[in-house]
Scaffold this active site. Structure first.
Site, PDB file in Angstrom:
ATOM      1  N   GLY A 209      10.425  -1.948  -1.406  1.00 34.65           N
ATOM      2  CA  GLY A 209       9.448  -0.910  -1.046  1.00 34.65           C
ATOM      3  C   GLY A 209       8.601  -0.507  -2.234  1.00 34.65           C
ATOM      4  O   GLY A 209       8.570  -1.209  -3.248  1.00 34.65           O
ATOM      5  N   ASN A 210       7.892   0.597  -2.121  1.00 38.42           N
ATOM      6  CA  ASN A 210       7.106   1.109  -3.250  1.00 38.42           C
ATOM      7  C   ASN A 210       7.122   2.632  -3.214  1.00 38.42           C
ATOM      8  O   ASN A 210       7.726   3.227  -2.334  1.00 38.42           O
ATOM      9  CB  ASN A 210       5.682   0.539  -3.238  1.00 38.42           C
ATOM     10  N   HIS A 211       6.443   3.247  -4.181  1.00 37.31           N
ATOM     11  CA  HIS A 211       6.576   4.699  -4.374  1.00 37.31           C
ATOM     12  C   HIS A 211       5.562   5.538  -3.593  1.00 37.31           C
ATOM     13  O   HIS A 211       5.420   6.725  -3.864  1.00 37.31           O
ATOM     14  CB  HIS A 211       6.444   5.029  -5.867  1.00 37.31           C
TER      15      HIS A 211
END
Ligand code: PMT
Length: 400
Positions: A209-211
Protein backbone atom coordinates in the site's frame (compact mmCIF):
# COMPACT_ATOMS: atom_id res chain seq x y z
CA UNK A 1 -16.88 36.14 -8.77
CA UNK A 2 -18.43 38.51 -6.22
CA UNK A 3 -19.69 41.07 -8.72
CA UNK A 4 -22.48 43.14 -7.21
CA UNK A 5 -22.57 41.21 -3.91
CA UNK A 6 -23.20 43.39 -0.86
CA UNK A 7 -20.82 42.41 1.89
CA UNK A 8 -20.76 43.82 5.36
CA UNK A 9 -17.40 43.43 7.11
CA UNK A 10 -17.41 43.59 10.91
CA UNK A 11 -14.06 44.41 12.49
CA UNK A 12 -13.35 43.80 16.20
CA UNK A 13 -10.51 44.92 18.45
CA UNK A 14 -7.72 42.48 17.73
CA UNK A 15 -4.19 42.77 16.41
CA UNK A 16 -5.47 40.81 13.39
CA UNK A 17 -7.58 43.88 12.47
CA UNK A 18 -4.73 44.94 10.19
CA UNK A 19 -5.62 41.97 7.98
CA UNK A 20 -9.16 43.29 7.52
CA UNK A 21 -7.67 45.99 5.27
CA UNK A 22 -6.46 43.30 2.87
CA UNK A 23 -9.75 41.43 3.16
CA UNK A 24 -11.70 44.56 2.16
CA UNK A 25 -9.31 45.25 -0.72
CA UNK A 26 -9.71 41.69 -2.03
CA UNK A 27 -13.51 41.81 -1.74
CA UNK A 28 -13.65 45.11 -3.64
CA UNK A 29 -11.27 43.71 -6.27
CA UNK A 30 -13.63 40.75 -6.74
CA UNK A 31 -16.44 43.20 -7.54
CA UNK A 32 -18.22 43.26 -4.15
CA UNK A 33 -19.82 46.35 -2.66
CA UNK A 34 -18.40 46.61 0.85
CA UNK A 35 -19.56 48.37 4.02
CA UNK A 36 -17.57 48.24 7.23
CA UNK A 37 -18.75 48.33 10.81
CA UNK A 38 -16.17 48.45 13.60
CA UNK A 39 -16.36 47.99 17.35
CA UNK A 40 -15.08 51.03 19.27
CA UNK A 41 -11.89 49.19 20.27
CA UNK A 42 -11.13 48.09 16.69
CA UNK A 43 -10.12 51.69 15.93
CA UNK A 44 -7.18 51.25 18.34
CA UNK A 45 -5.78 48.64 15.97
CA UNK A 46 -6.57 50.08 12.53
CA UNK A 47 -7.84 53.51 11.56
CA UNK A 48 -11.37 53.86 10.19
CA UNK A 49 -9.86 56.11 7.50
CA UNK A 50 -7.81 53.20 6.09
CA UNK A 51 -10.82 50.88 5.96
CA UNK A 52 -13.14 53.59 4.60
CA UNK A 53 -10.67 54.39 1.83
CA UNK A 54 -10.40 50.73 0.82
CA UNK A 55 -14.16 50.15 1.06
CA UNK A 56 -14.81 53.43 -0.81
CA UNK A 57 -17.44 54.22 1.82
CA UNK A 58 -17.44 55.73 5.33
CA UNK A 59 -17.03 53.25 8.17
CA UNK A 60 -19.75 52.79 10.80
CA UNK A 61 -18.82 52.49 14.45
CA UNK A 62 -21.17 54.65 16.52
CA UNK A 63 -24.96 54.83 16.59
CA UNK A 64 -24.84 58.60 16.35
CA UNK A 65 -23.02 60.88 13.96
CA UNK A 66 -22.43 63.92 16.17
CA UNK A 67 -21.20 66.00 13.22
CA UNK A 68 -24.47 66.05 11.30
CA UNK A 69 -26.91 64.90 13.98
CA UNK A 70 -27.87 61.66 12.16
CA UNK A 71 -27.86 58.11 13.49
CA UNK A 72 -26.74 54.93 11.85
CA UNK A 73 -29.60 52.55 11.41
CA UNK A 74 -28.36 49.09 12.36
CA UNK A 75 -31.51 47.47 10.96
CA UNK A 76 -30.97 48.99 7.53
CA UNK A 77 -27.33 47.88 7.49
CA UNK A 78 -28.28 44.38 8.55
CA UNK A 79 -30.90 44.16 5.82
CA UNK A 80 -28.65 45.71 3.17
CA UNK A 81 -26.07 42.93 3.22
CA UNK A 82 -26.08 39.74 1.15
CA UNK A 83 -23.50 38.39 3.59
CA UNK A 84 -21.89 39.59 6.80
CA UNK A 85 -18.37 38.54 7.77
CA UNK A 86 -16.83 39.33 11.13
CA UNK A 87 -13.08 39.31 10.66
CA UNK A 88 -11.39 39.41 13.04
CA UNK A 89 -13.88 38.23 15.64
CA UNK A 90 -12.38 38.83 19.10
CA UNK A 91 -13.06 36.59 22.11
CA UNK A 92 -14.93 39.50 23.71
CA UNK A 93 -17.32 40.10 20.81
CA UNK A 94 -17.72 36.34 20.33
CA UNK A 95 -18.90 36.10 23.94
CA UNK A 96 -21.38 38.93 23.37
CA UNK A 97 -22.79 37.47 20.15
CA UNK A 98 -23.12 34.01 21.67
CA UNK A 99 -25.19 35.51 24.50
CA UNK A 100 -27.22 38.10 22.64
CA UNK A 101 -25.52 41.11 24.26
CA UNK A 102 -25.79 44.35 22.35
CA UNK A 103 -23.68 47.22 23.68
CA UNK A 104 -22.31 48.56 20.38
CA UNK A 105 -23.32 49.10 16.77
CA UNK A 106 -21.59 45.97 15.47
CA UNK A 107 -23.54 43.72 17.88
CA UNK A 108 -26.79 45.46 16.94
CA UNK A 109 -26.09 44.99 13.22
CA UNK A 110 -25.27 41.31 13.83
CA UNK A 111 -28.54 40.80 15.68
CA UNK A 112 -30.47 42.56 12.90
CA UNK A 113 -28.80 40.78 9.98
CA UNK A 114 -31.01 38.37 8.05
CA UNK A 115 -28.21 37.36 5.70
CA UNK A 116 -25.71 34.51 6.24
CA UNK A 117 -23.06 35.44 8.80
CA UNK A 118 -19.48 34.18 8.68
CA UNK A 119 -17.05 34.69 11.53
CA UNK A 120 -13.25 34.45 11.46
CA UNK A 121 -12.04 34.30 15.06
CA UNK A 122 -8.63 35.61 16.08
CA UNK A 123 -7.05 35.28 19.50
CA UNK A 124 -4.18 33.73 21.39
CA UNK A 125 -3.93 29.93 21.30
CA UNK A 126 -5.00 29.31 24.92
CA UNK A 127 -7.91 31.72 24.60
CA UNK A 128 -8.95 29.95 21.41
CA UNK A 129 -8.69 26.51 22.98
CA UNK A 130 -10.56 27.59 26.13
CA UNK A 131 -13.77 25.68 26.76
CA UNK A 132 -15.81 28.91 26.93
CA UNK A 133 -14.52 30.09 23.52
CA UNK A 134 -15.29 26.73 21.96
CA UNK A 135 -18.74 26.70 23.59
CA UNK A 136 -19.40 30.22 22.25
CA UNK A 137 -18.36 29.15 18.75
CA UNK A 138 -20.68 26.16 19.03
CA UNK A 139 -23.44 28.57 20.05
CA UNK A 140 -22.86 30.66 16.90
CA UNK A 141 -22.91 27.49 14.79
CA UNK A 142 -26.20 26.53 16.42
CA UNK A 143 -27.62 29.94 15.37
CA UNK A 144 -26.75 29.04 11.76
CA UNK A 145 -23.59 31.19 11.56
CA UNK A 146 -20.54 29.73 9.79
CA UNK A 147 -17.13 29.66 11.40
CA UNK A 148 -14.00 30.10 9.31
CA UNK A 149 -11.64 28.23 11.55
CA UNK A 150 -8.59 30.01 12.98
CA UNK A 151 -5.27 28.98 11.45
CA UNK A 152 -2.03 27.88 13.10
CA UNK A 153 1.21 29.82 13.16
CA UNK A 154 3.04 32.54 15.03
CA UNK A 155 0.77 34.66 17.22
CA UNK A 156 1.12 38.27 18.36
CA UNK A 157 2.00 37.00 21.85
CA UNK A 158 5.07 35.29 20.41
CA UNK A 159 3.52 31.88 21.02
CA UNK A 160 2.98 29.44 18.21
CA UNK A 161 -0.31 27.64 17.74
CA UNK A 162 -3.90 27.83 16.56
CA UNK A 163 -5.62 31.17 16.89
CA UNK A 164 -4.48 33.33 13.94
CA UNK A 165 -7.31 34.78 11.91
CA UNK A 166 -7.69 32.85 8.64
CA UNK A 167 -5.74 34.55 5.86
CA UNK A 168 -7.86 37.11 3.97
CA UNK A 169 -7.49 35.05 0.76
CA UNK A 170 -9.00 32.04 2.56
CA UNK A 171 -11.89 34.13 3.87
CA UNK A 172 -12.58 35.40 0.34
CA UNK A 173 -12.51 31.80 -0.89
CA UNK A 174 -15.05 30.77 1.75
CA UNK A 175 -17.29 33.67 0.68
CA UNK A 176 -16.90 32.76 -2.99
CA UNK A 177 -17.73 29.15 -2.18
CA UNK A 178 -20.82 30.35 -0.31
CA UNK A 179 -22.17 32.22 -3.34
CA UNK A 180 -21.14 29.45 -5.73
CA UNK A 181 -23.07 26.99 -3.57
CA UNK A 182 -26.02 29.38 -3.42
CA UNK A 183 -26.00 29.63 -7.22
CA UNK A 184 -25.76 25.84 -7.32
CA UNK A 185 -22.82 26.29 -9.72
CA UNK A 186 -22.43 22.53 -10.12
CA UNK A 187 -26.10 21.67 -9.67
CA UNK A 188 -27.06 18.72 -11.83
CA UNK A 189 -23.43 17.74 -12.46
CA UNK A 190 -22.57 14.14 -11.65
CA UNK A 191 -19.08 13.86 -10.24
CA UNK A 192 -16.85 10.94 -9.31
CA UNK A 193 -13.80 11.40 -7.14
CA UNK A 194 -11.21 8.77 -6.33
CA UNK A 195 -9.41 9.18 -3.03
CA UNK A 196 -7.03 7.43 -0.67
CA UNK A 197 -4.62 4.57 -1.31
CA UNK A 198 -5.21 1.13 -2.73
CA UNK A 199 -4.14 -2.02 -0.88
CA UNK A 200 -2.85 -4.81 -3.08
CA UNK A 201 -3.22 -8.15 -1.26
CA UNK A 202 -0.28 -10.48 -0.95
CA UNK A 203 -1.88 -13.06 1.31
CA UNK A 204 -4.87 -12.98 3.71
CA UNK A 205 -3.03 -10.69 6.17
CA UNK A 206 -0.58 -8.61 4.12
CA UNK A 207 -0.77 -6.04 1.38
CA UNK A 208 1.28 -3.51 -0.60
CA UNK A 209 0.00 0.00 0.00
CA UNK A 210 1.01 3.64 0.39
CA UNK A 211 0.58 6.51 2.84
CA UNK A 212 -2.33 8.35 1.21
CA UNK A 213 -4.83 9.41 3.88
CA UNK A 214 -7.64 10.35 1.49
CA UNK A 215 -7.77 13.93 2.89
CA UNK A 216 -7.19 15.61 -0.48
CA UNK A 217 -9.86 13.66 -2.35
CA UNK A 218 -12.38 13.94 0.50
CA UNK A 219 -11.87 17.73 0.64
CA UNK A 220 -12.58 18.01 -3.09
CA UNK A 221 -15.69 15.85 -2.71
CA UNK A 222 -16.99 18.10 0.08
CA UNK A 223 -16.39 21.32 -1.86
CA UNK A 224 -18.06 19.93 -4.99
CA UNK A 225 -21.06 18.69 -3.02
CA UNK A 226 -21.25 22.18 -1.46
CA UNK A 227 -21.46 23.61 -4.99
CA UNK A 228 -24.52 21.45 -5.64
CA UNK A 229 -22.90 18.53 -7.51
CA UNK A 230 -24.10 14.95 -7.11
CA UNK A 231 -20.87 13.39 -5.85
CA UNK A 232 -19.79 9.77 -5.63
CA UNK A 233 -16.57 9.23 -3.75
CA UNK A 234 -14.70 6.06 -4.65
CA UNK A 235 -12.49 5.64 -1.63
CA UNK A 236 -9.63 3.30 -0.95
CA UNK A 237 -9.03 2.26 2.66
CA UNK A 238 -8.87 5.38 4.86
CA UNK A 239 -9.77 6.19 8.45
CA UNK A 240 -11.87 9.20 7.42
CA UNK A 241 -15.60 9.19 8.14
CA UNK A 242 -17.97 9.28 5.17
CA UNK A 243 -18.73 12.96 4.45
CA UNK A 244 -22.43 13.71 4.98
CA UNK A 245 -24.55 13.89 1.84
CA UNK A 246 -21.96 12.19 -0.35
CA UNK A 247 -22.37 8.70 -1.75
CA UNK A 248 -19.31 6.63 -0.84
CA UNK A 249 -18.17 3.49 -2.60
CA UNK A 250 -15.49 1.78 -0.51
CA UNK A 251 -12.92 -0.26 -2.36
CA UNK A 252 -9.69 -1.98 -1.37
CA UNK A 253 -7.57 -2.65 -4.43
CA UNK A 254 -6.74 -0.92 -7.71
CA UNK A 255 -8.81 -3.52 -9.59
CA UNK A 256 -11.87 -2.71 -7.46
CA UNK A 257 -11.35 1.05 -7.85
CA UNK A 258 -10.91 0.57 -11.60
CA UNK A 259 -14.15 -1.44 -11.88
CA UNK A 260 -16.16 1.16 -9.90
CA UNK A 261 -14.77 4.13 -11.81
CA UNK A 262 -15.38 2.52 -15.21
CA UNK A 263 -18.93 1.54 -14.27
CA UNK A 264 -19.81 5.09 -13.18
CA UNK A 265 -17.94 7.04 -15.86
CA UNK A 266 -20.52 6.84 -18.70
CA UNK A 267 -22.99 8.82 -16.56
CA UNK A 268 -20.36 11.19 -15.14
CA UNK A 269 -19.81 14.84 -16.06
CA UNK A 270 -16.63 15.42 -14.06
CA UNK A 271 -14.10 12.91 -12.71
CA UNK A 272 -11.33 13.96 -10.33
CA UNK A 273 -8.71 11.30 -9.67
CA UNK A 274 -6.94 12.08 -6.41
CA UNK A 275 -6.31 8.49 -5.34
CA UNK A 276 -2.80 7.11 -5.02
CA UNK A 277 -3.41 3.93 -7.00
CA UNK A 278 -0.81 1.19 -6.83
CA UNK A 279 0.82 0.78 -10.23
CA UNK A 280 1.55 -2.91 -9.53
CA UNK A 281 0.00 -5.75 -7.54
CA UNK A 282 1.36 -9.15 -6.51
CA UNK A 283 0.98 -11.51 -9.46
CA UNK A 284 -0.50 -14.17 -7.17
CA UNK A 285 -2.31 -13.86 -3.87
CA UNK A 286 -1.46 -16.70 -1.49
CA UNK A 287 -4.51 -18.43 -0.04
CA UNK A 288 -2.81 -18.91 3.33
CA UNK A 289 -0.46 -16.64 5.25
CA UNK A 290 2.99 -16.85 3.65
CA UNK A 291 5.44 -18.57 6.00
CA UNK A 292 8.89 -17.27 6.76
CA UNK A 293 11.37 -19.82 5.34
CA UNK A 294 14.12 -18.63 2.98
CA UNK A 295 16.46 -15.69 3.80
CA UNK A 296 15.30 -13.95 0.65
CA UNK A 297 11.84 -13.73 -0.76
CA UNK A 298 11.14 -12.60 -4.31
CA UNK A 299 7.83 -11.08 -5.17
CA UNK A 300 6.53 -10.99 -8.75
CA UNK A 301 4.36 -7.99 -9.49
CA UNK A 302 2.00 -7.45 -12.34
CA UNK A 303 0.84 -4.11 -13.74
CA UNK A 304 -2.48 -2.69 -12.55
CA UNK A 305 -4.82 -1.04 -15.03
CA UNK A 306 -4.40 2.74 -15.20
CA UNK A 307 -7.79 4.16 -14.21
CA UNK A 308 -6.99 7.67 -15.42
CA UNK A 309 -5.78 6.42 -18.79
CA UNK A 310 -8.76 4.13 -19.27
CA UNK A 311 -11.21 6.93 -18.44
CA UNK A 312 -9.23 9.27 -20.72
CA UNK A 313 -9.60 6.87 -23.65
CA UNK A 314 -13.38 6.65 -23.05
CA UNK A 315 -13.89 10.38 -22.47
CA UNK A 316 -16.58 11.97 -24.61
CA UNK A 317 -17.29 15.60 -25.49
CA UNK A 318 -18.70 17.35 -22.42
CA UNK A 319 -16.91 15.13 -19.89
CA UNK A 320 -14.13 16.68 -17.83
CA UNK A 321 -11.25 14.58 -16.50
CA UNK A 322 -8.90 15.91 -13.83
CA UNK A 323 -5.91 13.91 -12.63
CA UNK A 324 -3.18 14.37 -10.06
CA UNK A 325 0.55 13.89 -10.42
CA UNK A 326 2.66 13.07 -7.40
CA UNK A 327 6.23 13.75 -8.46
CA UNK A 328 9.53 13.73 -6.60
CA UNK A 329 11.56 15.07 -9.54
CA UNK A 330 11.03 16.81 -12.91
CA UNK A 331 7.52 17.65 -11.70
CA UNK A 332 6.35 19.93 -14.51
CA UNK A 333 7.74 17.74 -17.26
CA UNK A 334 6.32 14.51 -15.81
CA UNK A 335 2.94 16.08 -15.07
CA UNK A 336 2.73 17.46 -18.61
CA UNK A 337 3.51 13.95 -19.92
CA UNK A 338 0.71 12.43 -17.81
CA UNK A 339 -1.74 15.15 -18.88
CA UNK A 340 -1.22 14.17 -22.51
CA UNK A 341 -0.76 10.40 -22.14
CA UNK A 342 -3.91 10.01 -20.02
CA UNK A 343 -5.98 12.49 -22.07
CA UNK A 344 -6.74 14.65 -19.02
CA UNK A 345 -8.13 18.19 -19.13
CA UNK A 346 -6.17 19.31 -16.06
CA UNK A 347 -3.52 17.80 -13.92
CA UNK A 348 -2.80 18.85 -10.35
CA UNK A 349 0.89 18.52 -9.56
CA UNK A 350 2.07 18.06 -5.98
CA UNK A 351 5.36 16.88 -4.59
CA UNK A 352 5.96 14.92 -1.39
CA UNK A 353 9.43 16.51 -1.23
CA UNK A 354 7.94 19.97 -0.45
CA UNK A 355 7.34 20.63 3.24
CA UNK A 356 3.72 20.19 4.33
CA UNK A 357 2.60 18.67 1.03
CA UNK A 358 1.43 15.31 -0.25
CA UNK A 359 0.51 12.27 1.82
CA UNK A 360 -1.20 12.66 5.16
CA UNK A 361 -0.67 16.40 5.74
CA UNK A 362 -3.58 18.78 6.32
CA UNK A 363 -1.92 21.17 3.86
CA UNK A 364 -0.78 20.95 0.27
CA UNK A 365 0.97 23.04 -2.37
CA UNK A 366 -0.05 22.48 -5.97
CA UNK A 367 0.51 23.61 -9.53
CA UNK A 368 -2.32 23.15 -12.02
CA UNK A 369 -1.41 22.35 -15.61
CA UNK A 370 -4.02 22.55 -18.33
CA UNK A 371 -3.74 22.29 -22.08
CA UNK A 372 -2.30 25.34 -23.89
CA UNK A 373 -2.05 27.49 -20.76
CA UNK A 374 0.78 28.42 -18.45
CA UNK A 375 1.08 26.32 -15.26
CA UNK A 376 -0.69 28.01 -12.36
CA UNK A 377 1.03 27.81 -8.98
CA UNK A 378 -0.78 27.96 -5.64
CA UNK A 379 0.81 28.63 -2.27
CA UNK A 380 0.87 26.17 0.65
CA UNK A 381 -2.57 26.10 2.28
CA UNK A 382 -5.06 23.74 3.88
CA UNK A 383 -6.30 20.86 1.72
CA UNK A 384 -9.80 22.32 2.06
CA UNK A 385 -8.59 25.65 0.60
CA UNK A 386 -6.64 23.79 -2.11
CA UNK A 387 -9.81 21.84 -2.92
CA UNK A 388 -11.60 25.15 -3.32
CA UNK A 389 -8.87 26.35 -5.74
CA UNK A 390 -9.22 23.18 -7.81
CA UNK A 391 -13.01 23.43 -7.90
CA UNK A 392 -12.80 27.13 -8.83
CA UNK A 393 -10.56 26.16 -11.78
CA UNK A 394 -13.14 23.56 -12.80
CA UNK A 395 -16.09 25.98 -12.61
CA UNK A 396 -14.15 28.68 -14.49
CA UNK A 397 -13.34 26.11 -17.19
CA UNK A 398 -17.00 25.04 -17.45
CA UNK A 399 -18.11 28.69 -17.67
CA UNK A 400 -15.87 29.42 -20.69
O1 PMT B 1 -4.60 11.29 0.37
P1 PMT B 1 -3.71 12.38 0.94
O2 PMT B 1 -2.91 11.91 2.14
O3 PMT B 1 -4.48 13.64 1.22
O4 PMT B 1 -2.62 12.75 -0.16
C1 PMT B 1 -3.01 13.32 -1.36
C2 PMT B 1 -2.26 12.73 -2.56
C3 PMT B 1 -0.78 13.02 -2.40
C4 PMT B 1 -2.48 11.23 -2.64
C5 PMT B 1 -2.87 13.41 -3.84
O5 PMT B 1 -2.67 14.80 -3.73
C6 PMT B 1 -2.21 12.89 -5.10
O6 PMT B 1 -1.19 13.37 -5.56
N1 PMT B 1 -2.83 11.84 -5.72
C7 PMT B 1 -2.29 11.13 -6.88
C8 PMT B 1 -1.17 10.22 -6.45
C9 PMT B 1 -0.62 9.40 -7.61
O7 PMT B 1 -0.79 8.23 -7.60
O8 PMT B 1 -0.08 10.10 -8.55
P2 PMT B 1 0.56 9.44 -9.93
O9 PMT B 1 1.41 10.53 -10.46
O10 PMT B 1 1.20 8.14 -9.62
O11 PMT B 1 -0.70 9.17 -10.84
C10 PMT B 1 -1.15 10.08 -11.84
C11 PMT B 1 -2.67 10.04 -11.94
O12 PMT B 1 -3.08 8.76 -12.44
C12 PMT B 1 -3.41 10.24 -10.63
O13 PMT B 1 -4.57 11.00 -10.90
C13 PMT B 1 -3.76 8.83 -10.19
O14 PMT B 1 -4.97 8.81 -9.41
C14 PMT B 1 -3.97 8.15 -11.53
N2 PMT B 1 -3.67 6.71 -11.54
C15 PMT B 1 -2.42 6.24 -11.29
C16 PMT B 1 -2.16 4.89 -11.39
C17 PMT B 1 -3.21 4.02 -11.74
N3 PMT B 1 -3.00 2.71 -11.82
N4 PMT B 1 -4.43 4.51 -11.97
C18 PMT B 1 -4.68 5.83 -11.88
O15 PMT B 1 -5.81 6.28 -12.10
Amino acid sequence: MLQGKKILVGVCGSIAAYKSALLIRLLVKEGAEVRVVMTPSAASFITPLTLATLAKHPVYSEYFNEANGTWHNHVELGLWADLMVLAPLSANTLGKLANGLCDNLLCAVYLSARCPVYVAPAMDLDMYAHASTQANLQALLSYGNRVIDAESGELASGLDGKGRMAEPEHIVQAIQAHFAAERGTLKGKRVIITAGPTYEPLDPVRFIGNHSSGKMGYAIAEVMAGYGAEVTLIAGPTSLPDPPGIKCVHVMSALEMHASALALFPTTDIAVLAAAVADYRPATVAEQKIKKSEDEFTLTLTKNPDIAKDLGSRKEVGQLLVGFALETNNGLENAQGKLEKKNLDFIVLNSPSDEGTGFGHDTNRITILARNTKPKEFELKSKKAIAQDIVNEITTYLDR
